[in-house]
Design a protein around this motif. Structure first.
Motif, mmCIF file in Angstrom:
data_model
loop_
_atom_site.group_PDB
_atom_site.id
_atom_site.type_symbol
_atom_site.label_atom_id
_atom_site.label_comp_id
_atom_site.label_asym_id
_atom_site.label_seq_id
_atom_site.Cartn_x
_atom_site.Cartn_y
_atom_site.Cartn_z
ATOM 1 N N LEU A 1 -5.814 5.847 -1.856
ATOM 2 C CA LEU A 1 -5.026 4.732 -1.364
ATOM 3 C C LEU A 1 -4.602 3.910 -2.577
ATOM 4 O O LEU A 1 -5.442 3.432 -3.344
ATOM 5 C CB LEU A 1 -5.845 3.879 -0.401
ATOM 6 C CG LEU A 1 -5.106 2.813 0.401
ATOM 7 C CD1 LEU A 1 -3.977 3.432 1.220
ATOM 8 C CD2 LEU A 1 -6.065 2.070 1.320
ATOM 9 N N LEU A 2 -3.292 3.785 -2.780
ATOM 10 C CA LEU A 2 -2.738 3.048 -3.909
ATOM 11 C C LEU A 2 -2.229 1.714 -3.378
ATOM 12 O O LEU A 2 -1.347 1.688 -2.507
ATOM 13 C CB LEU A 2 -1.611 3.847 -4.558
ATOM 14 C CG LEU A 2 -1.934 5.325 -4.854
ATOM 15 C CD1 LEU A 2 -0.726 6.032 -5.449
ATOM 16 C CD2 LEU A 2 -3.148 5.450 -5.762
ATOM 17 N N VAL A 3 -2.783 0.620 -3.890
ATOM 18 C CA VAL A 3 -2.547 -0.677 -3.252
ATOM 19 C C VAL A 3 -1.993 -1.691 -4.248
ATOM 20 O O VAL A 3 -1.990 -1.484 -5.467
ATOM 21 C CB VAL A 3 -3.853 -1.225 -2.635
ATOM 22 C CG1 VAL A 3 -4.428 -0.238 -1.642
ATOM 23 C CG2 VAL A 3 -4.884 -1.566 -3.724
ATOM 24 N N SER B 1 0.847 -1.186 0.000
ATOM 25 C CA SER B 1 0.000 0.000 0.000
ATOM 26 C C SER B 1 0.888 1.243 0.000
ATOM 27 O O SER B 1 2.042 1.202 0.437
ATOM 28 C CB SER B 1 -0.907 0.004 1.233
ATOM 29 O OG SER B 1 -1.596 1.222 1.350
ATOM 30 N N SER B 2 0.322 2.335 -0.492
ATOM 31 C CA SER B 2 1.055 3.603 -0.508
ATOM 32 C C SER B 2 1.060 4.276 0.855
ATOM 33 O O SER B 2 1.801 5.231 1.074
ATOM 34 C CB SER B 2 0.432 4.553 -1.534
ATOM 35 O OG SER B 2 -0.930 4.821 -1.181
ATOM 36 N N ALA C 1 4.216 1.264 -4.005
ATOM 37 C CA ALA C 1 4.224 0.670 -2.665
ATOM 38 C C ALA C 1 5.165 1.408 -1.721
ATOM 39 O O ALA C 1 6.326 1.666 -2.063
ATOM 40 C CB ALA C 1 4.612 -0.798 -2.739
ATOM 41 N N GLU C 2 4.669 1.748 -0.569
ATOM 42 C CA GLU C 2 5.472 2.340 0.499
ATOM 43 C C GLU C 2 5.570 1.410 1.710
ATOM 44 O O GLU C 2 6.496 1.507 2.505
ATOM 45 C CB GLU C 2 4.868 3.677 0.943
ATOM 46 C CG GLU C 2 4.882 4.755 -0.126
ATOM 47 C CD GLU C 2 6.272 5.304 -0.397
ATOM 48 O OE1 GLU C 2 7.156 5.129 0.469
ATOM 49 O OE2 GLU C 2 6.474 5.883 -1.474
ATOM 50 N N TYR C 3 4.597 0.483 1.816
ATOM 51 C CA TYR C 3 4.561 -0.443 2.956
ATOM 52 C C TYR C 3 4.145 -1.833 2.472
ATOM 53 O O TYR C 3 3.332 -1.971 1.559
ATOM 54 C CB TYR C 3 3.574 0.026 4.028
ATOM 55 C CG TYR C 3 3.961 1.327 4.677
ATOM 56 C CD1 TYR C 3 4.830 1.362 5.760
ATOM 57 C CD2 TYR C 3 3.463 2.532 4.190
ATOM 58 C CE1 TYR C 3 5.191 2.555 6.351
ATOM 59 C CE2 TYR C 3 3.820 3.741 4.767
ATOM 60 C CZ TYR C 3 4.691 3.743 5.849
ATOM 61 O OH TYR C 3 5.045 4.938 6.417
#
Length: 784
Positions: free
Chosen positions: A519-521, A488-489, A607-609
């Motif tokens: 929310l970018l997933v 997810s972002s 993706a950040e996480y």
């Protein structure tokens, strides 16, 4: 005269040592509690006040006006800084600052993952962060020069000078250390261990150079003498003048107000931490007043014990002024003793309060300023507590006293009863308040958020892991303790990206302005979070077209004002797709706010996480496996993870801590009130000892005698309860209004608080009542 007052005071303390001990204990506990609260309050007010130009430092804030509401933020467009500097002569310095960022530093083959910020040239001109090595002049100008905190420099270079040394920042290249600044103090809201020049970062984030995009923070100093109201009126429509069609209104908020006045609602300041600061100020004053009331009550209740002393002194020439001075002196001496004991107790307890609140408060009675403050507290408390008893006791008529016809007036008894009622009003109010806070915090922690936050861990995507996520996912799913994985972002409870114009559909009202959270997933997002689809489907890994499609929540579906938004064609950030699913509403922020419109897009590359659902029965084994895989794919970075349920609980850390502190101080208020009640019950039983003896001789039972002595005190508690209920209802209803989702107080909380107060009060007075009831009547009536 002073020597005589001191000598007499200590004689009285020793003669009445039981009541003196009660008074000293009550005052000591009350002063200690109030002192610790005032230290906490002082520390809250001290936030950001250490800067040399604090009164001229402001941050630029935005009111983003939409159809349904007004969103207030400190994020600004990139061009704002230069435009302010060129067009507004009132601005002395202005600097852009990012949010906190993590960087991996490599020094002599050692890795250090640290947290800092990126800022533009004037940062160290605006803020007072002194340099211990190098100079702040021309800092943050060269694009390849870094600035480190003193503690970070010592950690990296083992105590050697860091100036002009080279550090490698992973992904950003080599930097020369251009200066070392003193560690940022604990009372700063801007925290960082390193500071980097903004130019390279802005090049990577070119979207910030557009007036329509917000993300950077701007701080400025205004020239001396600038009228802030006139300045705010001048910049109100500044962005509208540079960006046609914008609805953003600007204003400047003082840095001194940033910490305490941090909440905004519908474009207006709506409290914040200042609410709790004011609450604790009131609690501190009330606790101190309760302790003083105890002193007044016990001093006036035992008036008959000192009546002959007063009568003789008046007959032998003492003036009323001299008697007032004596009683006031006794009060101040007792307050001074209590203040010293309270100070010593505060010094012992303060480290625990610091650990609990995350502060670095200090206090020592040996410091001249603190000693002077304690002396001042003793004088104030002594005068406050001794004023009424001094006037009351010095008013006795010597003729009546020496004839034995003196009787304590009904008026003075009424004052004592009123003070007891006030004590229990405050105590019961605090009990009800803490119960409501506890109930609300339990509610928000246990509420169904629309997804399953249990056994979900997340780790940041950084370093080599970013380019190897698919392989990492395959490796993770080989272990049966890893149930699923997605990306997810943002962490779903900390969304920071939104858009108004980036989401469009045919038939959208051109006059409508709605802010959509984003929310970018990655794939398997909805499965990993156990989210339910209201209708439609989740993203399908087999369909490449899903990278243009979106999923929306029910709020967004309703705001689109379509007969059927599912499968409706949309344009999101330039990609033509459709709404393939409508997910049931879930909470992606704290329960202080209502659920907002949300757009979810399939963008695995953003993706950040990484989120992993692990087996709750084998947590340690699962974490060990994830750590092993992480180190294999990303060896330079330390393995750091968090549980989502703990992060959610952290959203309410302030309320949880406030509730816990309120519990402690409510208990202290009740304890002090009960000390006073204990002393008054003892005196009442002593005064009525002959009456009790006669009643026992005439056949009265123990139960009747206990009820006789306790009844008046219990009536005072009931009256205090009756007055506390409407006050608690009013104030706690106002506190709950800060939550969009809240509990109902209900009658149960009030009944429990009232019942508990009655039971505790009954137990307190029953000790003396039972002693008096079981006493042999022969002893009390032998001389009658």
């Amino acid at each position: 005269m002073v020597k005589n007052i001191i000598k007499t005071a200590f004689r009285v303390f020793w003669k009445e040592r039981g009541y003196s001990l009660l008074n000293i204990l009550g005052l000591s506990v009350g002063i200690c509690a109030s002192l610790m609260l005032f230290l906490y309050i002082q520390d809250e007010y001290a936030m950001n006040r250490f800067h040399e130009k604090t009164d001229r430092i402001y941050r630029v804030m935005e009111h983003q006006v939409y159809s349904a509401d007004i969103f207030t933020t400190n994020a600004n467009p990139g061009p704002l800084k230069d435009a302010f500097k060129e067009e507004l002569p009132e601005v002395e310095h202005i600097a852009q600052v990012t949010w906190e960022q993590e960087r991996l530093f490599i020094v002599n083959n050692q890795s250090f993952k640290e947290t800092g910020r990126v800022a533009s040239q004037d940062f160290f001109e605006i803020f007072s962060f002194p340099f211990v090595e190098g100079s702040a002049k021309e800092a943050l100008v060269a694009p390849d020069v870094a600035y480190l905190s003193e503690s970070l420099a010592k950690k990296m270079f083992a105590g050697k000078s860091a100036l002009n040394e080279t550090v490698t920042i992973n992904g950003w290249g080599d930097y020369r250390v251009g200066g070392v600044f003193a560690d940022v103090p604990a009372n700063s809201t801007i925290n960082f261990d390193f500071m980097l020049p903004i130019a390279p970062w802005m090049e990577q984030n070119g979207w910030l150079e557009e007036w329509g995009n917000n993300g950077i923070r701007d701080f400025m100093t205004l020239h001396e003498g600038v009228d802030i109201d006139a300045f705010n009126a001048k910049i109100l429509n500044f962005i509208k003048e540079h960006d046609e069609g914008s609805s953003i209104e600007l204003f400047a908020q003082s840095l001194a107000d940033q910490y305490l006045y941090n909440n905004f609602k519908d474009g207006k300041q709506a409290g914040g931490r200042i609410t709790y600061v004011r609450l604790f100020t009131v609690v501190a004053v009330f606790i101190l007043v309760i302790a003083c009331i105890n002193f007044m009550n016990l001093a006036t209740a035992r008036a008959s014990k000192r009546a002959k002393e007063i009568g003789i002194k008046k007959v032998t020439g003492s003036t009323r002024g001299q008697l007032i001075a004596q009683f006031m002196g006794e009060s101040i001496i007792m307050a001074l003793i209590s203040s010293v004991l309270a100070s010593l107790l505060a010094m012992v307890l303060l480290p625990g309060l610091n650990a609990f609140t995350g502060k670095e408060m200090t206090f020592s009675i040996l410091e001249p300023a603190k000693a002077g403050m304690i002396l001042g507290v003793a004088l104030v408390v002594g005068i406050l507590a001794g004023s009424y008893p001094s006037v009351f006791l010095s008013s006795f008529a010597p003729v009546k006293v020496l004839k034995g016809t003196f009787r304590s007036s009904g008026w003075s008894a009424g004052i004592r009863k009123g003070l007891v009622v006030f004590q229990f009003l405050i105590s019961i109010f605090l009990i009800i308040g803490t119960m409501v806070v506890h109930k609300q915090i339990s509610f928000v922690k246990d509420k169904n958020l629309g997804y399953n936050k249990d056994n979900l861990i997340y780790i940041p995507v950084e370093g080599d892991l970013a380019s190897r996520l698919d392989v990492f996912k395959s490796r993770m799913l080989e272990n049966p303790n890893i149930k699923s994985m997605t990306t997810s972002s943002a962490v779903p409870i900390y969304l920071s990206s939104s858009t108004s114009g980036g989401f469009r559909w045919e038939g959208k009202d051109p006059e409508s302005s709605i802010l959509f959270q984003l929310l970018l997933v990655g794939h398997d997002f909805f499965q990993t979070f156990d989210m339910e689809m209201e209708r439609g489907r989740a993203f399908d890994e087999r369909l490449s077209s899903d990278t243009a499609n979106i999923v929306v929540n029910e709020v967004t579906a309703a705001s689109m004002a379509l007969q059927e938004p599912l499968n409706y064609p949309v344009n999101f950030w330039g990609r033509e797709g459709q709404v393939v699913g409508i997910v049931k509403n879930f909470h992606f922020a704290s329960l202080h706010t209502q659920i907002e419109p949300l757009v979810i897009s399939l963008r695995p590359e953003r993706a950040e996480y990484v989120f992993l659902k692990i087996d709750g029965q084998n947590v340690e084994e699962a974490l060990a496996y994830v750590e092993e895989g992480f180190k294999e794919f990303n060896p330079r970075y330390p393995f750091e993870y968090e549980f989502l349920d703990q992060s959610y609980a952290d959203l309410y850390e302030r309320e949880t801590n406030i509730g816990a502190l309120a519990n402690y101080f409510a208990a202290i208020a009740v304890f002090i009130s009960l000390l006073g009640l204990f002393g008054l019950a003892s005196f009442a039983a002593e005064q009525r000892i002959k009456e009790i003896g006669i009643r026992k001789v005439l056949g009265a039972g123990v139960g009747n005698l206990v009820l006789l002595l306790a009844r008046n005190f219990l009536l005072l508690v009931v009256l205090g309860f009756g007055l506390a209920v409407p006050l608690a209802w009013f104030f706690m209803t106002d506190w709950l209004s800060a939550f969009e989702y809240q509990v109902s107080m209900g009658a149960g909380i009030f009944l429990i608080a009232g019942g508990a107060s009655l039971v505790v009060a009954l137990l307190t007075v029953s000790y003396h009542s039972l002693r008096a009831a079981y006493a042999n009547p022969v002893k009390s009536l032998r001389y009658e």
